[in-house]
Design a protein around this motif. Structure first.
Motif, PDB file in Angstrom:
ATOM      1  N   THR A 119      -5.597  -1.735  -7.694  1.00 56.64           N
ATOM      2  CA  THR A 119      -4.800  -0.686  -7.068  1.00 56.64           C
ATOM      3  C   THR A 119      -5.157   0.665  -7.686  1.00 56.64           C
ATOM      4  N   LYS A 120      -4.696   1.709  -7.019  1.00 52.39           N
ATOM      5  CA  LYS A 120      -4.911   3.073  -7.512  1.00 52.39           C
ATOM      6  C   LYS A 120      -3.750   3.935  -7.039  1.00 52.39           C
ATOM      7  N   ASP A 121      -3.694   5.158  -7.536  1.00 56.33           N
ATOM      8  CA  ASP A 121      -2.654   6.085  -7.103  1.00 56.33           C
ATOM      9  C   ASP A 121      -2.841   6.441  -5.639  1.00 56.33           C
ATOM     10  N   GLY A 122      -1.736   6.531  -4.906  1.00 57.12           N
ATOM     11  CA  GLY A 122      -1.783   6.940  -3.511  1.00 57.12           C
ATOM     12  C   GLY A 122      -1.938   8.446  -3.400  1.00 57.12           C
ATOM     13  N   THR A 123      -2.391   8.913  -2.237  1.00 55.74           N
ATOM     14  CA  THR A 123      -2.560  10.349  -2.005  1.00 55.74           C
ATOM     15  C   THR A 123      -1.574  10.895  -0.981  1.00 55.74           C
ATOM     16  N   GLU A 124      -0.933  10.016  -0.221  1.00 56.77           N
ATOM     17  CA  GLU A 124       0.065  10.441   0.765  1.00 56.77           C
ATOM     18  C   GLU A 124       1.366  10.793   0.038  1.00 56.77           C
ATOM     19  N   PRO A 125       2.152  11.707   0.585  1.00 52.07           N
ATOM     20  CA  PRO A 125       3.454  12.006  -0.028  1.00 52.07           C
ATOM     21  C   PRO A 125       4.314  10.741  -0.136  1.00 52.07           C
ATOM     22  N   ARG A 126       4.938  10.536  -1.266  1.00 53.42           N
ATOM     23  CA  ARG A 126       5.848   9.422  -1.547  1.00 53.42           C
ATOM     24  C   ARG A 126       5.176   8.051  -1.592  1.00 53.42           C
ATOM     25  N   ILE A 127       3.857   7.987  -1.525  1.00 48.12           N
ATOM     26  CA  ILE A 127       3.153   6.705  -1.630  1.00 48.12           C
ATOM     27  C   ILE A 127       2.530   6.657  -3.017  1.00 48.12           C
ATOM     28  N   LYS A 128       3.163   5.889  -3.905  1.00 47.52           N
ATOM     29  CA  LYS A 128       2.754   5.892  -5.310  1.00 47.52           C
ATOM     30  C   LYS A 128       1.489   5.100  -5.581  1.00 47.52           C
ATOM     31  N   THR A 129       1.355   3.921  -4.973  1.00 47.84           N
ATOM     32  CA  THR A 129       0.249   3.023  -5.284  1.00 47.84           C
ATOM     33  C   THR A 129      -0.307   2.422  -4.000  1.00 47.84           C
ATOM     34  N   VAL A 130      -1.635   2.322  -3.928  1.00 45.77           N
ATOM     35  CA  VAL A 130      -2.303   1.682  -2.791  1.00 45.77           C
ATOM     36  C   VAL A 130      -3.332   0.695  -3.314  1.00 45.77           C
ATOM     37  N   ALA A 131      -3.733  -0.213  -2.467  1.00 43.37           N
ATOM     38  CA  ALA A 131      -4.782  -1.167  -2.820  1.00 43.37           C
ATOM     39  C   ALA A 131      -6.144  -0.497  -2.626  1.00 43.37           C
ATOM     40  N   ALA A 135     -14.666  -0.375   3.375  1.00 50.49           N
ATOM     41  CA  ALA A 135     -14.566   0.113   4.758  1.00 50.49           C
ATOM     42  C   ALA A 135     -14.044  -0.954   5.721  1.00 50.49           C
ATOM     43  N   GLN A 136     -14.168  -2.227   5.363  1.00 49.82           N
ATOM     44  CA  GLN A 136     -13.682  -3.307   6.224  1.00 49.82           C
ATOM     45  C   GLN A 136     -12.227  -3.671   5.930  1.00 49.82           C
ATOM     46  N   GLY A 137     -11.668  -3.102   4.852  1.00 56.42           N
ATOM     47  CA  GLY A 137     -10.304  -3.425   4.453  1.00 56.42           C
ATOM     48  C   GLY A 137     -10.230  -4.494   3.384  1.00 56.42           C
ATOM     49  N   GLN A 138     -11.376  -4.957   2.894  1.00 59.89           N
ATOM     50  CA  GLN A 138     -11.458  -6.016   1.882  1.00 59.89           C
ATOM     51  C   GLN A 138     -11.086  -5.466   0.507  1.00 59.89           C
ATOM     52  N   THR A 139     -10.231  -6.190  -0.207  1.00 64.61           N
ATOM     53  CA  THR A 139      -9.927  -5.841  -1.587  1.00 64.61           C
ATOM     54  C   THR A 139     -10.994  -6.472  -2.489  1.00 64.61           C
ATOM     55  N   ASN A 140     -10.819  -6.350  -3.788  1.00 59.33           N
ATOM     56  CA  ASN A 140     -11.743  -6.974  -4.735  1.00 59.33           C
ATOM     57  C   ASN A 140     -11.560  -8.493  -4.821  1.00 59.33           C
ATOM     58  N   VAL A 141     -10.497  -9.026  -4.198  1.00 59.03           N
ATOM     59  CA  VAL A 141     -10.247 -10.466  -4.185  1.00 59.03           C
ATOM     60  C   VAL A 141     -10.833 -11.026  -2.887  1.00 59.03           C
ATOM     61  N   PRO A 142     -11.818 -11.928  -2.971  1.00 64.37           N
ATOM     62  CA  PRO A 142     -12.425 -12.475  -1.747  1.00 64.37           C
ATOM     63  C   PRO A 142     -11.386 -13.070  -0.801  1.00 64.37           C
ATOM     64  N   GLY A 143     -11.440 -12.658   0.471  1.00 65.13           N
ATOM     65  CA  GLY A 143     -10.518 -13.156   1.485  1.00 65.13           C
ATOM     66  C   GLY A 143      -9.203 -12.418   1.578  1.00 65.13           C
ATOM     67  N   LEU A 144      -8.965 -11.495   0.641  1.00 62.88           N
ATOM     68  CA  LEU A 144      -7.724 -10.718   0.656  1.00 62.88           C
ATOM     69  C   LEU A 144      -8.015  -9.304   1.129  1.00 62.88           C
ATOM     70  N   TYR A 145      -7.345  -8.913   2.211  1.00 55.43           N
ATOM     71  CA  TYR A 145      -7.527  -7.607   2.829  1.00 55.43           C
ATOM     72  C   TYR A 145      -6.217  -6.835   2.759  1.00 55.43           C
ATOM     73  N   ALA A 146      -6.307  -5.537   2.931  1.00 57.39           N
ATOM     74  CA  ALA A 146      -5.117  -4.691   3.041  1.00 57.39           C
ATOM     75  C   ALA A 146      -5.320  -3.760   4.230  1.00 57.39           C
ATOM     76  N   ALA A 147      -4.211  -3.429   4.896  1.00 58.68           N
ATOM     77  CA  ALA A 147      -4.271  -2.556   6.064  1.00 58.68           C
ATOM     78  C   ALA A 147      -3.089  -1.599   6.056  1.00 58.68           C
ATOM     79  N   GLY A 148      -3.278  -0.473   6.711  1.00 61.08           N
ATOM     80  CA  GLY A 148      -2.199   0.490   6.864  1.00 61.08           C
ATOM     81  C   GLY A 148      -1.947   1.295   5.609  1.00 61.08           C
ATOM     82  N   THR A 149      -0.706   1.653   5.403  1.00 61.11           N
ATOM     83  CA  THR A 149      -0.320   2.501   4.284  1.00 61.11           C
ATOM     84  C   THR A 149      -0.751   1.897   2.951  1.00 61.11           C
ATOM     85  N   LEU A 150      -0.607   0.584   2.793  1.00 62.68           N
ATOM     86  CA  LEU A 150      -1.019  -0.065   1.548  1.00 62.68           C
ATOM     87  C   LEU A 150      -2.508   0.137   1.285  1.00 62.68           C
ATOM     88  N   ALA A 151      -3.307   0.267   2.330  1.00 67.39           N
ATOM     89  CA  ALA A 151      -4.750   0.460   2.188  1.00 67.39           C
ATOM     90  C   ALA A 151      -5.120   1.930   2.002  1.00 67.39           C
TER      91      ALA A 151
END
Length: 188
Positions: A119-131, A135-151
């Motif tokens: 995770t890292k710090d978010g850049t949107e107002p009031r969004i503290k942490t994001v995954a 570019a495909q939405g893949q996290t560092n964990v194989p098979g685990l993706y994030a989408a939307g605000t969390l991404a």
């Protein structure tokens, strides 16, 4: 075992579930009914003159279920990587298994962190942490993706919905072994 499980059924999650189910993938959509979309009023959502958040969310759920997604109203509390995918544990004590998981949990990043996603710090107002995702939405964990605000995309519902669809299409394409495209035609 589900092919794709989506945790969070706001615009990002419901959109991902809609595309996954319509593509014929065994799809699970889990939601705790606490998302911020339900509190909004939308006059800037393409194709809709105006709609309240509760109606927007309910329409998304119905669309996903129409194409075969299983909808579960529960709180996902843990996500563990297994041999063939993930085990999702819920507050009610139920467990689900899925090959791929899309986290669409909005401002809540705790499940991503529990699963080992960077995770890292978010850049949107009031969004503290994001995954952290590629570019495909893949996290560092194989098979685990994030989408939307969390991404880390803009919190605007129309943008998170598009991001959820994008991530689902990328997973569907991987499962199919070829780029997936879904275009409906007008019915005569």
């Amino acid at each position: 075992m589900y092919e794709i499980a989506i945790i969070g059924a706001g615009p990002a999650g419901a959109s991902a579930a809609l595309f996954a189910a319509k593509a014929g993938k065994k799809t699970l959509l889990i939601d705790n009914d606490k998302g911020m979309t339900r509190r909004g009023w939308y006059e800037n959502y393409y194709g809709i003159a105006e709609i309240g958040g509760p109606d927007l969310v309910e329409t998304g759920h119905k669309q996903a279920v129409k194409f075969g997604a299983e909808f579960v109203s529960d709180q996902a509390v843990n996500l563990v990587r297994g041999e063939e995918g993930f085990v999702i544990e819920t507050e009610s004590g139920t467990s689900f298994e899925a090959k791929y998981v899309i986290l669409a949990t909005g401002v809540l990043s705790d499940l991503a962190a529990k699963a080992g996603a960077e995770t890292k710090d978010g850049t949107e107002p009031r969004i503290k942490t994001v995954a952290v995702v590629d570019a495909q939405g893949q996290t560092n964990v194989p098979g685990l993706y994030a989408a939307g605000t969390l991404a880390g995309v803009s919190v605007h519902a129309i943008i998170t919905a598009g991001d959820g669809a994008k991530v689902a299409i990328n997973i569907i394409s991987e499962l199919n072994g070829a780029r997936y495209v879904d275009h409906d035609l007008l019915k005569a």
